[in-house]
Design a protein around this motif. Structure first.
Motif, PDB file in Angstrom:
ATOM      1  N   LEU A   1       0.827  -1.214   0.000  1.00 44.65           N
ATOM      2  CA  LEU A   1       0.000   0.000   0.000  1.00 44.65           C
ATOM      3  C   LEU A   1       0.861   1.263   0.000  1.00 44.65           C
ATOM      4  N   LYS A   2       1.999   1.190   0.739  1.00 45.67           N
ATOM      5  CA  LYS A   2       2.910   2.342   0.786  1.00 45.67           C
ATOM      6  C   LYS A   2       3.492   2.615  -0.600  1.00 45.67           C
ATOM      7  N   LYS A   3       3.851   1.555  -1.296  1.00 41.76           N
ATOM      8  CA  LYS A   3       4.520   1.707  -2.596  1.00 41.76           C
ATOM      9  C   LYS A   3       3.526   1.903  -3.738  1.00 41.76           C
ATOM     10  N   ALA A   4       2.373   1.234  -3.629  1.00 44.60           N
ATOM     11  CA  ALA A   4       1.382   1.303  -4.718  1.00 44.60           C
ATOM     12  C   ALA A   4      -0.028   1.361  -4.117  1.00 44.60           C
ATOM     13  N   PRO A   5      -0.487   2.567  -3.753  1.00 41.03           N
ATOM     14  CA  PRO A   5      -1.825   2.675  -3.146  1.00 41.03           C
ATOM     15  C   PRO A   5      -2.935   2.389  -4.153  1.00 41.03           C
ATOM     16  N   ARG A   6      -3.331   1.129  -4.247  1.00 41.78           N
ATOM     17  CA  ARG A   6      -4.343   0.687  -5.213  1.00 41.78           C
ATOM     18  C   ARG A   6      -5.556   0.141  -4.477  1.00 41.78           C
ATOM     19  N   ILE A   7      -6.720   0.282  -5.113  1.00 39.35           N
ATOM     20  CA  ILE A   7      -7.967  -0.141  -4.476  1.00 39.35           C
ATOM     21  C   ILE A   7      -7.985  -1.647  -4.215  1.00 39.35           C
ATOM     22  N   SER A   8      -7.351  -2.440  -5.104  1.00 47.53           N
ATOM     23  CA  SER A   8      -7.349  -3.903  -4.892  1.00 47.53           C
ATOM     24  C   SER A   8      -6.601  -4.263  -3.607  1.00 47.53           C
ATOM     25  N   ILE A   9      -5.562  -3.503  -3.265  1.00 44.26           N
ATOM     26  CA  ILE A   9      -4.831  -3.758  -2.015  1.00 44.26           C
ATOM     27  C   ILE A   9      -5.702  -3.358  -0.826  1.00 44.26           C
ATOM     28  N   LEU A  10      -6.379  -2.200  -0.959  1.00 44.89           N
ATOM     29  CA  LEU A  10      -7.274  -1.750   0.123  1.00 44.89           C
ATOM     30  C   LEU A  10      -8.390  -2.762   0.370  1.00 44.89           C
ATOM     31  N   ILE A  11      -8.918  -3.324  -0.705  1.00 50.11           N
ATOM     32  CA  ILE A  11      -9.992  -4.325  -0.545  1.00 50.11           C
ATOM     33  C   ILE A  11      -9.447  -5.574   0.149  1.00 50.11           C
ATOM     34  N   ALA A  12      -8.230  -5.985  -0.203  1.00 49.99           N
ATOM     35  CA  ALA A  12      -7.639  -7.169   0.448  1.00 49.99           C
ATOM     36  C   ALA A  12      -7.432  -6.917   1.940  1.00 49.99           C
ATOM     37  N   ILE A  13      -6.942  -5.710   2.290  1.00 48.77           N
ATOM     38  CA  ILE A  13      -6.756  -5.372   3.718  1.00 48.77           C
ATOM     39  C   ILE A  13      -8.118  -5.345   4.413  1.00 48.77           C
ATOM     40  N   SER A  14      -9.109  -4.731   3.750  1.00 47.01           N
ATOM     41  CA  SER A  14     -10.460  -4.647   4.341  1.00 47.01           C
ATOM     42  C   SER A  14     -11.037  -6.041   4.589  1.00 47.01           C
ATOM     43  N   GLU A  15     -10.761  -6.961   3.658  1.00 50.45           N
ATOM     44  CA  GLU A  15     -11.253  -8.336   3.826  1.00 50.45           C
ATOM     45  C   GLU A  15     -10.622  -8.997   5.058  1.00 50.45           C
ATOM     46  N   ASN A  16      -9.325  -8.738   5.246  1.00 49.30           N
ATOM     47  CA  ASN A  16      -8.663  -9.281   6.454  1.00 49.30           C
ATOM     48  C   ASN A  16      -9.299  -8.706   7.707  1.00 49.30           C
ATOM     49  N   ILE A  17      -9.601  -7.391   7.701  1.00 50.11           N
ATOM     50  CA  ILE A  17     -10.234  -6.730   8.859  1.00 50.11           C
ATOM     51  C   ILE A  17     -11.627  -7.327   9.083  1.00 50.11           C
ATOM     52  N   ARG A  18     -12.345  -7.532   7.981  1.00 47.88           N
ATOM     53  CA  ARG A  18     -13.716  -8.072   8.090  1.00 47.88           C
ATOM     54  C   ARG A  18     -13.716  -9.460   8.740  1.00 47.88           C
ATOM     55  N   LYS A  19     -12.711 -10.283   8.350  1.00 51.94           N
ATOM     56  CA  LYS A  19     -12.656 -11.657   8.891  1.00 51.94           C
ATOM     57  C   LYS A  19     -12.366 -11.663  10.390  1.00 51.94           C
ATOM     58  N   THR A  20     -11.562 -10.702  10.846  1.00 47.09           N
ATOM     59  CA  THR A  20     -11.164 -10.706  12.264  1.00 47.09           C
ATOM     60  C   THR A  20     -12.023  -9.781  13.124  1.00 47.09           C
ATOM     61  N   GLU A  21     -12.465  -8.645  12.562  1.00 51.17           N
ATOM     62  CA  GLU A  21     -13.173  -7.658  13.396  1.00 51.17           C
ATOM     63  C   GLU A  21     -14.618  -7.408  12.962  1.00 51.17           C
ATOM     64  N   GLY A  22     -15.033  -7.995  11.838  1.00 47.83           N
ATOM     65  CA  GLY A  22     -16.424  -7.837  11.409  1.00 47.83           C
ATOM     66  C   GLY A  22     -16.617  -6.826  10.298  1.00 47.83           C
ATOM     67  N   ASP A  23     -17.846  -6.844   9.748  1.00 47.39           N
ATOM     68  CA  ASP A  23     -18.161  -6.031   8.561  1.00 47.39           C
ATOM     69  C   ASP A  23     -18.001  -4.534   8.806  1.00 47.39           C
ATOM     70  N   PHE A  24     -18.468  -4.061   9.965  1.00 50.51           N
ATOM     71  CA  PHE A  24     -18.469  -2.604  10.178  1.00 50.51           C
ATOM     72  C   PHE A  24     -17.062  -2.049  10.382  1.00 50.51           C
ATOM     73  N   ALA A  25     -16.173  -2.859  10.950  1.00 45.17           N
ATOM     74  CA  ALA A  25     -14.769  -2.424  11.071  1.00 45.17           C
ATOM     75  C   ALA A  25     -14.170  -2.270   9.670  1.00 45.17           C
ATOM     76  N   ALA A  26     -14.536  -3.200   8.759  1.00 47.00           N
ATOM     77  CA  ALA A  26     -14.048  -3.117   7.372  1.00 47.00           C
ATOM     78  C   ALA A  26     -14.627  -1.879   6.683  1.00 47.00           C
ATOM     79  N   ILE A  27     -15.931  -1.614   6.936  1.00 48.70           N
ATOM     80  CA  ILE A  27     -16.575  -0.433   6.335  1.00 48.70           C
ATOM     81  C   ILE A  27     -15.870   0.840   6.816  1.00 48.70           C
ATOM     82  N   ASP A  28     -15.601   0.918   8.126  1.00 44.84           N
ATOM     83  CA  ASP A  28     -14.935   2.115   8.686  1.00 44.84           C
ATOM     84  C   ASP A  28     -13.566   2.324   8.044  1.00 44.84           C
ATOM     85  N   PHE A  29     -12.804   1.214   7.920  1.00 45.88           N
ATOM     86  CA  PHE A  29     -11.458   1.314   7.334  1.00 45.88           C
ATOM     87  C   PHE A  29     -11.550   1.823   5.887  1.00 45.88           C
TER      88      PHE A  29
END
Ligand SMILES: [Zn+2]
Length: 369
Positions: free
Chosen positions: A257-285
């Motif tokens: 993300l630091k080197k290439a801020p792309r939406i596909s990377i953000l979605i992958a990070i959000s998916e990791n957040i969703r799996k561990t912290e839930g949908d709304f944590a992913a939405i907030d991120f």
């Protein structure tokens, strides 16, 4: 018809010039043929006129250049049969110098290539190389012919000769030929920045269950060309999941993300957040990220999460909105050629439009990847 007249004028002029010479030599036959050609021209029978003028233009030292120019002119107009007839007639002449024979052979080979008769074009270009093994044009044409025939070994052989002849790097093409042969290691030896080879190597290693090696191969892409990092996010996720090391994957995503801020990377990070912290944590991120980096794909991701967490009535209302967003994004190309502007939904390593290797890149931005 006007364009044909324009084409025939230089032919008629050349024939006329010759007619005046021949006139001095009292060549009655030539004069009558010349007027026959003119008659065809005035009767709007350009095909017959062209043939008469070509026959009139006898091959000698003074007219060889005119024949060559005519041949090229016909080929450029798409009249390949006439170009072949002219060049074929030239190469059969014994009075041609070596340089002129080479030129005529080269042009004849191009005629056949233009006509799609690749085996004849190949023979002729090889004949050119027999006379002049340093002909960059013949080497390049043969490389292109073998490329079209998917004869990758021969394409490699001729591509490797070209840098010495035309001072142009052929590493991208040669590396892609090795990729076509399914040999990414050889491709990387030729071009250490070959993204396609790294992806291919990673995929091969995944198939063999070598997930650590595959991660190493995929990670090379960040330094080779960070624009392609989105292409291997899903494959990397599979590797890390098989190694049960999702934390390392998450850490790597932030590095990307630091080197290439792309939406596909953000979605992958959000998916990791969703799996561990839930949908709304992913939405907030994602909401916070989108304020800095607006993206329709990001908006779609958030909307889908909201839909999943809505009651049935709201879900039905939002579904049509989701469908519209999907349609809008599906209509957009995902890749564009940096050389000719050709765009596509799938990634081509060889541009179908300008035939350049590695020129298509993912499109980024508001509606990009
Ligand atoms: Zn292109």
């Amino acid at each position: 018809m006007n364009s044909l007249w324009m084409l025939l004028l230089p032919v008629a002029a050349a024939s006329g010039w010759l007619a005046s010479i021949r006139h001095r030599k009292r060549s009655v036959t030539f004069a009558s043929d010349y007027y026959l050609g003119l008659r065809h021209l005035f009767n709007e029978e350009p095909d017959k006129a062209i043939d008469v003028f070509i026959d009139l233009l006898s091959v000698d030292k003074e007219t060889i250049d005119t024949h060559l120019a005519l041949g090229t002119l016909f080929r450029n107009r798409g009249e390949v049969n006439r170009a072949i007839r002219i060049h074929d007639n030239l190469v059969a002449r014994s009075e041609l110098s070596k340089k002129q024979r080479l030129y005529a052979l080269f042009e004849l080979a191009h005629d056949y290539m233009h006509a799609g008769v690749l085996d004849r074009a190949e023979e002729l270009f090889l004949e050119v190389l027999n006379l002049d093994n340093k002909s960059a044009g013949a080497n390049k044409a043969l490389m292109t012919i073998y490329e079209q025939q998917k004869d990758w070994h021969k394409a490699i052989k001729f591509a490797k000769k070209l840098p010495k002849l035309q001072r142009r790097s052929m590493t991208a093409a040669i590396a892609n030929y090795y990729c076509e042969l399914g040999d990414p290691e050889a491709a990387l030896e030729i071009d250490k920045n070959c993204v396609r080879a790294s992806i291919l190597l990673g995929n091969k290693q995944v198939q063999c269950g070598q997930y650590k090696n595959a991660i190493f191969s995929y990670k090379n892409i960040l330094s080779q060309d960070a624009d392609f990092i989105a292409e291997i996010i899903d494959s990397l996720a599979i590797c890390y999941a098989n190694l049960r090391n999702e934390k390392a994957f998450d850490k790597y995503l932030y590095e990307c993300l630091k080197k290439a801020p792309r939406i596909s990377i953000l979605i992958a990070i959000s998916e990791n957040i969703r799996k561990t912290e839930g949908d709304f944590a992913a939405i907030d991120f994602m909401t916070e990220q989108l304020s800095r980096c607006p993206s329709l794909h990001g908006l779609l991701y958030i909307t889908e999460l909201y839909v999943n967490n809505s009651d049935i009535t709201t879900r039905k209302r939002l579904q049509s909105l989701l469908d519209t967003m999907h349609i809008l994004l599906r209509a957009k190309p995902a890749y564009r050629c940096s050389r000719c502007g050709f765009s596509a939904k799938t990634l081509y390593w060889h541009c179908p439009s300008c035939r350049e290797w590695n020129s298509l890149k993912p499109i980024y931005g508001l509606d990009g990847n």
